[in-house]
Write a protein that holds these residues in place. Structure first.
Motif, mmCIF file in Angstrom:
data_model
loop_
_atom_site.group_PDB
_atom_site.id
_atom_site.type_symbol
_atom_site.label_atom_id
_atom_site.label_comp_id
_atom_site.label_asym_id
_atom_site.label_seq_id
_atom_site.Cartn_x
_atom_site.Cartn_y
_atom_site.Cartn_z
ATOM 1 N N THR A 43 0.884 -1.182 0.000
ATOM 2 C CA THR A 43 0.000 0.000 0.000
ATOM 3 C C THR A 43 0.912 1.220 0.000
ATOM 4 N N PHE A 44 0.791 2.119 -0.993
ATOM 5 C CA PHE A 44 1.777 3.213 -1.072
ATOM 6 C C PHE A 44 1.280 4.370 -1.934
ATOM 7 N N ASN A 45 2.100 5.406 -2.058
ATOM 8 C CA ASN A 45 1.932 6.592 -2.925
ATOM 9 C C ASN A 45 0.496 7.084 -3.047
ATOM 10 N N PRO A 46 -0.110 7.515 -1.929
ATOM 11 C CA PRO A 46 -1.516 7.892 -2.021
ATOM 12 C C PRO A 46 -1.734 9.309 -2.540
ATOM 13 N N MET A 59 -4.974 5.148 -2.523
ATOM 14 C CA MET A 59 -3.652 4.507 -2.424
ATOM 15 C C MET A 59 -3.345 3.667 -3.658
ATOM 16 N N ASP A 60 -2.060 3.523 -3.954
ATOM 17 C CA ASP A 60 -1.610 2.443 -4.836
ATOM 18 C C ASP A 60 -1.645 1.182 -3.974
ATOM 19 N N THR A 61 -2.317 0.177 -4.452
ATOM 20 C CA THR A 61 -2.334 -1.087 -3.714
ATOM 21 C C THR A 61 -2.004 -2.193 -4.699
ATOM 22 N N THR A 102 -2.823 0.767 -12.511
ATOM 23 C CA THR A 102 -3.141 2.183 -12.329
ATOM 24 C C THR A 102 -2.539 2.597 -10.988
ATOM 25 N N TYR A 103 -1.809 3.714 -10.979
ATOM 26 C CA TYR A 103 -1.054 4.055 -9.766
ATOM 27 C C TYR A 103 -0.692 5.531 -9.737
ATOM 28 N N ASP A 104 -0.121 5.964 -8.611
ATOM 29 C CA ASP A 104 0.300 7.350 -8.362
ATOM 30 C C ASP A 104 -0.820 8.346 -8.666
ATOM 31 N N PRO A 105 -1.995 8.188 -8.042
ATOM 32 C CA PRO A 105 -3.088 9.125 -8.318
ATOM 33 C C PRO A 105 -2.860 10.451 -7.600
ATOM 34 N N ASN A 151 4.460 8.830 -20.738
ATOM 35 C CA ASN A 151 4.364 10.010 -19.900
ATOM 36 C C ASN A 151 3.747 9.610 -18.563
ATOM 37 N N ARG A 152 4.247 10.183 -17.477
ATOM 38 C CA ARG A 152 3.609 9.955 -16.176
ATOM 39 C C ARG A 152 3.931 11.096 -15.218
ATOM 40 N N ASN A 153 3.661 10.890 -13.930
ATOM 41 C CA ASN A 153 3.792 11.978 -12.939
ATOM 42 C C ASN A 153 2.968 13.190 -13.353
ATOM 43 N N ILE A 239 17.763 6.121 -4.930
ATOM 44 C CA ILE A 239 17.140 6.639 -3.698
ATOM 45 C C ILE A 239 16.178 7.743 -4.123
ATOM 46 N N TYR A 240 14.919 7.656 -3.682
ATOM 47 C CA TYR A 240 13.918 8.689 -3.971
ATOM 48 C C TYR A 240 13.779 9.586 -2.743
ATOM 49 N N ARG A 241 13.988 10.904 -2.944
ATOM 50 C CA ARG A 241 13.864 11.852 -1.845
ATOM 51 C C ARG A 241 13.057 13.073 -2.307
ATOM 52 N N GLY A 274 11.339 -2.726 1.229
ATOM 53 C CA GLY A 274 10.002 -3.040 0.727
ATOM 54 C C GLY A 274 10.086 -3.433 -0.727
ATOM 55 N N ARG A 275 8.993 -3.191 -1.449
ATOM 56 C CA ARG A 275 8.964 -3.535 -2.877
ATOM 57 C C ARG A 275 10.119 -2.872 -3.601
ATOM 58 N N VAL A 276 10.312 -1.585 -3.354
ATOM 59 C CA VAL A 276 11.497 -0.871 -3.847
ATOM 60 C C VAL A 276 12.125 -0.177 -2.641
ATOM 61 N N ASN A 277 13.338 -0.530 -2.319
ATOM 62 C CA ASN A 277 13.994 0.000 -1.123
ATOM 63 C C ASN A 277 14.314 1.488 -1.280
ATOM 64 N N ASN A 278 14.384 2.186 -0.173
ATOM 65 C CA ASN A 278 14.895 3.569 -0.116
ATOM 66 C C ASN A 278 14.091 4.557 -0.945
ATOM 67 N N VAL A 279 12.778 4.541 -0.714
ATOM 68 C CA VAL A 279 11.907 5.446 -1.481
ATOM 69 C C VAL A 279 10.997 6.215 -0.531
ATOM 70 N N VAL A 280 10.966 7.556 -0.668
ATOM 71 C CA VAL A 280 9.800 8.324 -0.207
ATOM 72 C C VAL A 280 9.268 9.062 -1.436
ATOM 73 N N PHE A 281 7.940 9.065 -1.595
ATOM 74 C CA PHE A 281 7.325 9.532 -2.841
ATOM 75 C C PHE A 281 5.957 10.090 -2.487
ATOM 76 N N THR A 282 5.666 11.326 -2.911
ATOM 77 C CA THR A 282 4.356 11.897 -2.565
ATOM 78 C C THR A 282 3.554 12.271 -3.796
ATOM 79 N N ALA A 300 9.053 3.118 0.613
ATOM 80 C CA ALA A 300 9.573 1.867 0.047
ATOM 81 C C ALA A 300 8.528 1.146 -0.807
ATOM 82 N N ASP A 301 7.638 1.905 -1.447
ATOM 83 C CA ASP A 301 6.569 1.324 -2.276
ATOM 84 C C ASP A 301 5.802 0.235 -1.524
ATOM 85 N N THR A 302 5.683 0.392 -0.195
ATOM 86 C CA THR A 302 5.079 -0.673 0.607
ATOM 87 C C THR A 302 4.141 -0.128 1.690
#
Ligand code: BMA
Length: 322
Positions: A43-46, A59-61, A102-105, A151-153, A239-241, A274-282, A300-302
């Motif tokens: 569950t991630f990137n809501p 959420m991305d689930t 479908t993700y990153d809404p 294209n995304r984001n 690393i996502y920061r 997690g699914r992808v280590n070392n990530v914070v993403f908003t 961590a995409d988790t």
């Protein structure tokens, strides 16, 4: 100068000032896969917004079939979230533009409508930006079928600029030259064009190996406040920061300041593994009436974490680098 043990001792006795511009909620994460009503992987990137006094996360689930699906969780206090029993009911797609993941809404309120702009994957190389809307977070109507390739984001601005809808987007480059943040405009939320890179002192702005919009931009008296992600490479991967930037109100492709330093980074177990280590993403930051900014972020995409800060402090940090 070589420091003696005595000097080092003194240094250690001095109080350590560690005030951060964003403070993480002490009981993070606020959502984990274990809280879901059925077994899911992540569950991630809501997308996040306040609706009728409640906090809503879209959420991305990732379900056990490895498909990313959008799934809503709701809360009265912004901390204790209850997920819906089932994933969000997606409106039908046309046969030419099927969607797999479908993700990153990112949620944007315009008038009475809440738009969800999201990434839609048919395959790894077939990523597009989808758009749907709702008025009640129960049923959803498709605005356009995700049809532009690569294209995304996508992050839709909450108001028109010069009579056109505006969005950040991130057209794909390649692994050697990944693209950065762009702006595109549309008369009808379907056809997008007039695309241009987000610029700083006249040059395309690049921060990190890859970068892209994070939160839906927030209008402030000093300019649009944007929390974005920047991706660094290490021997062991990305690393996502997060950082923040301030953009011209009338021409948001122009950066008028940005935080030189990271404002949020992965450091705890729930962000590092997690699914992808070392990530914070908003995808969304919620401005509160008292000037607090609540940033919900994927870890961590988790998992999903919450960090809060003060909007004026973030603006001042951006304006320190003009
Ligand atoms: C980005 C997006 C995000 C994800 C991040 C780290 O490209 O796909 O959904 O959180 O990668 O994996």
């Amino acid at each position: 100068m070589i420091k003696t043990a005595e000097m080092l001792g003194k240094i250690q006795e001095e109080p350590i000032m560690k005030k951060r511009v964003l403070e993480k909620y002490e009981n993070n994460p606020v959502v984990t896969p274990a809280m879901m009503p059925r077994e899911v992987l992540y569950t991630f990137n809501p997308g996040a917004i306040k609706f009728n006094g409640k906090y809503i996360l879209v959420m991305d689930t990732t379900t056990l079939d490895d498909i990313h699906r959008l799934w809503i969780a709701r809360s009265d206090d912004g901390i204790h979230f209850v997920p819906d029993p089932e994933p969000l009911p997606m409106p039908p797609v046309d046969p030419y533009h099927p969607e797999t993941c479908t993700y990153d809404p990112r949620i944007t309120k315009i008038g009475d409508d809440y738009y969800l702009m999201y990434a839609s994957d048919l395959s790894q190389n077939n990523v597009r930006i989808g758009l749907m809307k709702t008025r009640d977070f129960e049923s959803f109507e498709r605005v356009c079928t995700a049809s532009e390739l690569g294209n995304r984001n996508g992050a839709l601005f909450p108001e028109k600029i010069d009579g056109l809808y505006a969005r950040f987007d991130r057209p794909f480059g390649n692994e050697l030259e990944p693209c950065s943040m762009w702006m595109s405009y549309s008369p009808d939320l379907i056809f997008w064009g007039k695309s241009r890179p987000v610029t700083y002192h006249g040059k395309p702005f690049m921060d990190g190996f890859k970068m892209g919009a994070g939160a839906v931009p927030i209008r402030t008296e000093k300019g649009w406040l944007e929390i974005y992600h920047t991706v660094s490479t290490t021997c062991n991967g990305f690393i996502y920061r997060l950082k923040a930037m301030l953009l011209d109100i009338n021409d948001p492709s122009v950066i008028i300041g940005y935080t030189k330093d990271f404002i949020l980074w992965p450091e705890h177990e729930y962000e590092n593994r997690g699914r992808v280590n070392n990530v914070v993403f908003t995808c969304n930051a919620i401005p509160e009436d008292d000037g607090t900014l609540r940033i919900y972020y994927g870890a961590a995409d988790t998992n999903i974490g919450l960090a809060t800060g003060n909007i004026n402090e973030l603006i001042e940090l951006c304006l320190a680098n003009q």
